[in-house]
Structure formats: structure tokens, C-alpha cells
Design a protein around this motif. Sequence first.
Motif, mmCIF file in Angstrom:
data_model
loop_
_atom_site.group_PDB
_atom_site.id
_atom_site.type_symbol
_atom_site.label_atom_id
_atom_site.label_comp_id
_atom_site.label_asym_id
_atom_site.label_seq_id
_atom_site.Cartn_x
_atom_site.Cartn_y
_atom_site.Cartn_z
ATOM 1 N N VAL A 53 -14.084 5.381 2.464
ATOM 2 C CA VAL A 53 -13.242 4.292 2.969
ATOM 3 C C VAL A 53 -14.076 3.040 3.240
ATOM 4 O O VAL A 53 -13.722 2.215 4.088
ATOM 5 N N LYS A 54 -15.165 2.880 2.512
ATOM 6 C CA LYS A 54 -15.979 1.680 2.670
ATOM 7 C C LYS A 54 -15.208 0.463 2.159
ATOM 8 O O LYS A 54 -14.168 0.594 1.512
ATOM 9 N N ALA A 55 -15.751 -0.720 2.441
ATOM 10 C CA ALA A 55 -15.115 -1.980 2.023
ATOM 11 C C ALA A 55 -13.664 -2.052 2.470
ATOM 12 O O ALA A 55 -12.755 -2.380 1.690
ATOM 13 N N ASN A 56 -13.454 -1.724 3.767
ATOM 14 C CA ASN A 56 -12.104 -1.773 4.331
ATOM 15 C C ASN A 56 -11.151 -0.896 3.528
ATOM 16 O O ASN A 56 -10.032 -1.290 3.204
ATOM 17 N N ALA A 57 -11.638 0.339 3.229
ATOM 18 C CA ALA A 57 -10.871 1.281 2.411
ATOM 19 C C ALA A 57 -10.471 0.631 1.086
ATOM 20 O O ALA A 57 -9.303 0.632 0.687
ATOM 21 N N ARG A 85 -5.299 2.310 7.477
ATOM 22 C CA ARG A 85 -4.446 2.935 6.448
ATOM 23 C C ARG A 85 -5.223 3.999 5.690
ATOM 24 O O ARG A 85 -4.663 5.038 5.310
ATOM 25 N N GLY A 86 -6.492 3.746 5.440
ATOM 26 C CA GLY A 86 -7.312 4.760 4.804
ATOM 27 C C GLY A 86 -7.371 6.026 5.639
ATOM 28 O O GLY A 86 -7.277 7.145 5.120
ATOM 29 N N MET A 87 -7.525 5.861 6.933
ATOM 30 C CA MET A 87 -7.567 7.006 7.832
ATOM 31 C C MET A 87 -6.257 7.793 7.770
ATOM 32 O O MET A 87 -6.259 9.024 7.747
ATOM 33 N N ILE A 136 0.854 -1.178 0.000
ATOM 34 C CA ILE A 136 0.000 0.000 0.000
ATOM 35 C C ILE A 136 0.893 1.233 0.000
ATOM 36 O O ILE A 136 1.812 1.355 0.815
ATOM 37 N N HIS A 137 0.622 2.153 -0.916
ATOM 38 C CA HIS A 137 1.426 3.363 -1.076
ATOM 39 C C HIS A 137 0.669 4.549 -0.465
ATOM 40 O O HIS A 137 -0.168 5.171 -1.127
ATOM 41 N N LEU A 138 0.963 4.844 0.783
ATOM 42 C CA LEU A 138 0.262 5.930 1.459
ATOM 43 C C LEU A 138 0.508 7.272 0.785
ATOM 44 O O LEU A 138 -0.384 8.129 0.739
ATOM 45 N N GLU A 139 1.706 7.468 0.256
ATOM 46 C CA GLU A 139 1.995 8.750 -0.392
ATOM 47 C C GLU A 139 1.151 8.926 -1.655
ATOM 48 O O GLU A 139 0.791 10.051 -2.022
#
Length: 368
Positions: free
Chosen positions: A34-38, A45-47, A9-12
Motif C-alpha cells: 500500500v505504498k504511494a498512498n495505496a 481505502r487500501g487498508m 475506487i472499487h473496493l470489491e
Amino acid sequence: MPRPLSATIHLESMQHNLQRARAAAPQAKIWAVVKANAYGHGLERGMRGFAQADGLALVETENAVRLRDSGWIKPILLLEGIFDASDVPLLAEHNINSAVHNIEQIKMLEYTRHYRPIDVHLKMNTGMNRLGFRPDDYAAAYKRLRAIPDVRHITHMTHFANADELEHPRLTIAEQVRRFRFGAGELPGERSLSNSGGVLHQAELGDALSNDWVRPGIMLYGGTPGGRSAQDYGLRPTMTLRSEIIGIQRIEAGDTVGYGSRFEATGPMTVGVVACGYADGYPRHAPHGTPVIVDGVRTTLVGRVSMDMMTVDLTPIANARVGSRVTLWGDGLPIDEVAQAAGTIGYELMCALAGRVRVLEGRMGTDG
């Protein structure tokens, strides 16, 4: 050693895509969906990836509470609203916004003690014919909501059916906006109309599409709802699915590969076995020719996808070996391109990622 399959997962990239949404609709506040576990990226991570959003939107009450418990202090919106009267006190206790799309939900709000004021988003059905009050019934629903003492702010909301296609032959955005304006009229309150497609087409629609809030989903994860590519919009992949070659077979003309012997070689070729299958979330129906990358070289899937493995053509990769790196989607291979080849959409690939796949965090251009 763990099985050599992981999703990075690329947070940037999530942060970058959020800024692209803000640039496309600068007049609006943003609900990051961020539905469906983001979308398979992980709620927390979505948060973190969308920390600069004005609010987070999802569908599960328990996950809205989970966001609060994880430290999210800005607004939260339940896109499908509440499912039972027992959810109403949670809205008040945790300061959660709720969509209201049917008379039953209004009744729940009327007859359940709230403890403190709550904010709602009244949904209009402007042609999607999924959730919401029809335009002719909308003002009456608003009046009934407005009469509930503990309902504070009412935002007016609809959802576009064909936002990826401005001139859809049956239902255009312009027609849905016309119906929305007819139903909402001069009712006070903020407006929330645009999903990803509406945001991406904001420039073309201009003043015809006025939002106080927008609700981007797929574009935040580096995909699009259709039409132009994510790259065209300056969006970056947020999930890269990688594996390795775990076996190699050298076959001749007439040899077949995989269950059902659906693929038959027309000449000598080298086939690589990849540690990934439909039990990991890769689409079983992906056909021959679906793109993959092996050691930086684009090649294709051959034969049927199995539960734990798939086979790819290594003939173009001279130095391919057991241990060669394989990119199945993401960095260097747009997820929408893989999805299109498999006859599906990028949303499904992200959301179908199986729990047994290791999830890492890392920047694009690295191995995660």
C-alpha cells in the motif's frame, strides 16, 4: 456543482484481486503493498480493500503509524526500512517490521534501545542492484543481526528485477533464485521473494519458487507488471477515472487542434473537450490515438493534453453532447492499455492522480 472529474475506487475489485493473489500462491502469506498512498487509491481505502491480507507493506514510517492509528492490528512492513535511528523506537512501540538492506541500518538497531523485540526482513541483492546485501556478504549481515538481543524473527527477502519476463536475456527469476539460495543457504527464517510478477508466474515456476510471504503490489490494483493483460489473469480494475464532455467543436479538413497545432483534421470531424488534463494526473505525453470511451463507445484522444482539458474524436459517437460521460481508464478501459499508448506504465497513472480530483467509492458498472 463540482468539476465533472472523479476517480471511483472499487473496493470489491481490490478484494477480488487479493483473492486472485492468494489463489496463485496458496502456500504463502500475503503482504498487500500500500505504498504511494495505496497506489493513489488512499491509504485507508487500501487498508479496507485489503482487510483480508496477512499484512500491509509500505515505505513511510509515519504512514505505518497512521495504519496503526486507523485500527490495523496485523503485521506492517517497511519495505525500505528505517531512515534514522529515531525510527527504531517506533518499530518497537507500534510492532512494525522493517527491511534491513545496509550496514548503517544494522548499526542503528545495534545502538538504539528497542523497548521490546522487533522483527526484520533482511534483504539480499540478487541482481536488481538497488537495495540489499550481495550474496557473498549476506550470511555475515545475518550473523550480526542475529547477535542483537531484541531482534526476534529474521525473514529473508529479495526482489525480482524481471518477474514479468521469465526468460529475460540478462537476468531470469531462476538465476535470482539461485543467487538467493546461495546467499541464504540453510539460514533459519521465512522466505519472501515474489512481487506481483512472481505471484502471477507462480504456476509456471512451481516448486522452483518457494515463498513463505509474497508481496503483490500492482496486481492488487488491477494492473500487471508487463506481458499478459490483467484480464488474462482474472484481475479487475480498482480505479476508474471519469469525466464529461464540456465543449464541442466541428472542424473541417486542414483545421488543427490544441497547443502546437500538432493534430490536423483530414476531413470533417467533431471534437469534444474533456474536463481533465495533466494537472489532474493524466499524462501530458499521451499521443493522438490514446483510447478513451465516450457514452460507451471507444474513440481516441486528438491533439495535445492541456493542463485542465483534453480533446477527443467524437465523430464515431452520433449522439455525443455536452455532458456525455467519458471514461479515461478503468471500468471498460484497462489502465495498462492507456499507459501503453502513452509510453508509460499503469503504476504511474495511478500514483500521479492529483489531489484536486474528487475520489469516490462505487462498484464497477455504476457511475460511482
